[in-house]
Enzyme design. Structure first.
Site, mmCIF file in Angstrom:
data_model
loop_
_atom_site.group_PDB
_atom_site.id
_atom_site.type_symbol
_atom_site.label_atom_id
_atom_site.label_comp_id
_atom_site.label_asym_id
_atom_site.label_seq_id
_atom_site.Cartn_x
_atom_site.Cartn_y
_atom_site.Cartn_z
ATOM 1 N N SER A 9 -28.291 -24.140 19.164
ATOM 2 C CA SER A 9 -28.227 -25.474 18.559
ATOM 3 C C SER A 9 -28.917 -26.471 19.473
ATOM 4 O O SER A 9 -28.550 -26.597 20.648
ATOM 5 C CB SER A 9 -26.770 -25.894 18.369
ATOM 6 O OG SER A 9 -26.709 -27.299 18.226
ATOM 7 N N HIS A 34 -31.073 -23.781 15.333
ATOM 8 C CA HIS A 34 -30.020 -24.485 14.579
ATOM 9 C C HIS A 34 -30.179 -25.983 14.827
ATOM 10 O O HIS A 34 -30.197 -26.437 15.973
ATOM 11 C CB HIS A 34 -28.653 -23.976 15.029
ATOM 12 C CG HIS A 34 -27.511 -24.534 14.253
ATOM 13 N ND1 HIS A 34 -27.147 -24.049 13.012
ATOM 14 C CD2 HIS A 34 -26.636 -25.532 14.530
ATOM 15 C CE1 HIS A 34 -26.095 -24.725 12.574
ATOM 16 N NE2 HIS A 34 -25.771 -25.643 13.477
ATOM 17 N N ASP A 36 -28.733 -29.626 14.065
ATOM 18 C CA ASP A 36 -27.527 -30.343 13.635
ATOM 19 C C ASP A 36 -27.847 -31.780 13.235
ATOM 20 O O ASP A 36 -28.311 -32.568 14.059
ATOM 21 C CB ASP A 36 -26.503 -30.355 14.772
ATOM 22 C CG ASP A 36 -25.820 -29.014 14.928
ATOM 23 O OD1 ASP A 36 -25.335 -28.479 13.914
ATOM 24 O OD2 ASP A 36 -25.773 -28.502 16.064
ATOM 25 N N MET A 38 -26.298 -35.257 11.955
ATOM 26 C CA MET A 38 -25.043 -36.019 11.856
ATOM 27 C C MET A 38 -25.361 -37.467 11.493
ATOM 28 O O MET A 38 -26.343 -38.031 11.991
ATOM 29 C CB MET A 38 -24.301 -35.974 13.185
ATOM 30 C CG MET A 38 -24.021 -34.558 13.673
ATOM 31 S SD MET A 38 -23.036 -34.583 15.173
ATOM 32 C CE MET A 38 -23.010 -32.836 15.582
ATOM 33 N N HIS A 67 -28.309 -27.837 9.552
ATOM 34 C CA HIS A 67 -26.881 -27.975 9.248
ATOM 35 C C HIS A 67 -26.613 -29.451 8.972
ATOM 36 O O HIS A 67 -26.586 -30.268 9.893
ATOM 37 C CB HIS A 67 -26.088 -27.460 10.460
ATOM 38 C CG HIS A 67 -24.616 -27.690 10.367
ATOM 39 N ND1 HIS A 67 -23.771 -27.521 11.450
ATOM 40 C CD2 HIS A 67 -23.823 -28.080 9.332
ATOM 41 C CE1 HIS A 67 -22.527 -27.790 11.084
ATOM 42 N NE2 HIS A 67 -22.534 -28.143 9.821
ATOM 43 N N MET A 69 -24.516 -32.465 8.346
ATOM 44 C CA MET A 69 -23.180 -33.074 8.426
ATOM 45 C C MET A 69 -23.368 -34.508 7.975
ATOM 46 O O MET A 69 -23.250 -35.468 8.758
ATOM 47 C CB MET A 69 -22.646 -32.967 9.870
ATOM 48 C CG MET A 69 -22.243 -31.548 10.231
ATOM 49 S SD MET A 69 -22.122 -31.282 12.015
ATOM 50 C CE MET A 69 -23.822 -30.890 12.385
ATOM 51 N N MET A 138 -17.311 -23.161 10.528
ATOM 52 C CA MET A 138 -17.153 -23.944 11.754
ATOM 53 C C MET A 138 -15.959 -23.407 12.535
ATOM 54 O O MET A 138 -14.870 -23.247 11.977
ATOM 55 C CB MET A 138 -16.909 -25.421 11.429
ATOM 56 C CG MET A 138 -18.058 -26.139 10.736
ATOM 57 S SD MET A 138 -19.600 -26.091 11.651
ATOM 58 C CE MET A 138 -19.142 -26.938 13.161
ATOM 59 N N ASP A 176 -20.148 -21.249 14.007
ATOM 60 C CA ASP A 176 -20.709 -22.399 14.737
ATOM 61 C C ASP A 176 -19.605 -23.161 15.464
ATOM 62 O O ASP A 176 -18.722 -23.730 14.829
ATOM 63 C CB ASP A 176 -21.417 -23.313 13.720
ATOM 64 C CG ASP A 176 -22.084 -24.524 14.358
ATOM 65 O OD1 ASP A 176 -22.106 -24.629 15.591
ATOM 66 O OD2 ASP A 176 -22.600 -25.363 13.584
HETATM 67 C C1 DX5 Z 1 -20.924 -29.214 15.926
HETATM 68 C C2 DX5 Z 1 -22.279 -28.582 15.663
HETATM 69 C C3 DX5 Z 1 -22.522 -27.340 16.460
HETATM 70 C C4 DX5 Z 1 -22.541 -27.575 17.935
HETATM 71 C C5 DX5 Z 1 -22.362 -26.281 18.666
HETATM 72 O O1 DX5 Z 1 -20.690 -30.211 14.992
HETATM 73 O O2 DX5 Z 1 -22.401 -28.223 14.306
HETATM 74 O O3 DX5 Z 1 -23.722 -26.715 16.056
HETATM 75 O O4 DX5 Z 1 -23.680 -28.179 18.383
HETATM 76 O O5 DX5 Z 1 -22.287 -26.578 20.013
HETATM 77 P P1 DX5 Z 1 -21.425 -25.698 21.024
HETATM 78 O O6 DX5 Z 1 -22.005 -24.316 20.975
HETATM 79 O O7 DX5 Z 1 -21.607 -26.390 22.319
HETATM 80 O O8 DX5 Z 1 -20.006 -25.714 20.516
HETATM 81 ZN ZN ZN Z 2 -24.076 -26.881 13.615
#
Ligand code: DX5
Ligand code: ZN
Length: 222
Positions: A9, A34, A36, A38, A67, A69, A138, A176
């Protein structure tokens, strides 16, 4: 042995050197990037959008796994497809029309998936298995990297593995949050085949050493 995939990620990468970071992690053996997203609305954090996806696209050949969010989800899906995403997942409670959002992802040429928070029930899967290429579970509550793996997720992974096997469909099962060298085998044993890891990889000086150790752990899974 299933095909196991490791998906670092970028959340824990150095954003000032993101192109170099993704090139390095792929050279170290990553199968997927990956990504992320947000929005400071669905989750209490704000990260990156299609522009950054487009910027890293030329740096790597491996799939980019977006991903989402964010809430709502539909408006941003075509933008990520145009920006070079290969896989797009979203949280079902963030979409008013799950079936439509999944179809929209596929219509834009990407693989489609649903994401389940630790507390999100699996019933959302019931009528959409035929529209899924990936299910993402998750193992932390979304919003931040570096959190601890929630052990109860292992039971949920096993439950989803059973549903996928019963469906007879080729659906990836990704996990994840809090994945490290010392728990990746347990997640695989429970039925996951794709492993997101942020702080375990980008937080360390030698990406290849971490990815190699993760693969050694996976090789031990019966
Ligand atoms: C959390 C993200 C994950 C996160 C994983 O909301 O979706 O992808 O970055 O990070 P680690 O591996 O540090 O938990
Ligand atoms: Zn993620």
């Amino acid at each position: 042995m299933p095909t196991y995939r490791i998906a670092p990620s970028i959340l824990s990468a150095d954003f000032a050197r993101l192109g170099e970071e993704v090139r390095n992690v792929v050279a170290a053996g990553a199968d997927i990037i990956h990504f992320d997203v947000m929005d400071n609305h669905y989750v209490p954090n704000l990260t990156v959008g299609p522009l950054v996806c487009e910027a890293i696209r030329p740096h790597v050949q491996v799939p980019i796994d977006v991903h989402l969010m964010v809430k709502p989800v539909d408006r941003i899906i075509p933008d990520f497809a145009k920006a070079g995403a290969n896989i797009i997942t979203f949280h079902p409670e963030a979409s008013e029309h799950i079936d439509r959002s999944l179809q929209l992802i596929r219509d834009n040429g990407c693989k489609a998936g649903l994401v389940f928070n630790p507390g999100t029930p699996l019933h959302y899967l019931e009528h959409v298995m035929d529209k899924l290429d990936i299910i993402l579970l998750m193992s932390v509550n979304p919003g931040f990297g570096g959190q601890s793996f929630i052990p109860h997720t292992l039971k949920k992974i096993a439950a989803v593995r059973k549903l996928i096997d019963e469906s007879g469909r080729d659906i990836m099962l990704e996990v994840d949050g809090g994945i490290k060298i010392d728990n990746i085998a347990a997640a695989a044993q429970a039925g996951a085949d794709t492993f997101v890891a942020g702080s375990a990889i980008f937080g360390k000086p030698d990406y290849k050493a971490v990815i190699d150790s993760m693969r050694s752990e996976l090789a031990k899974v019966s």
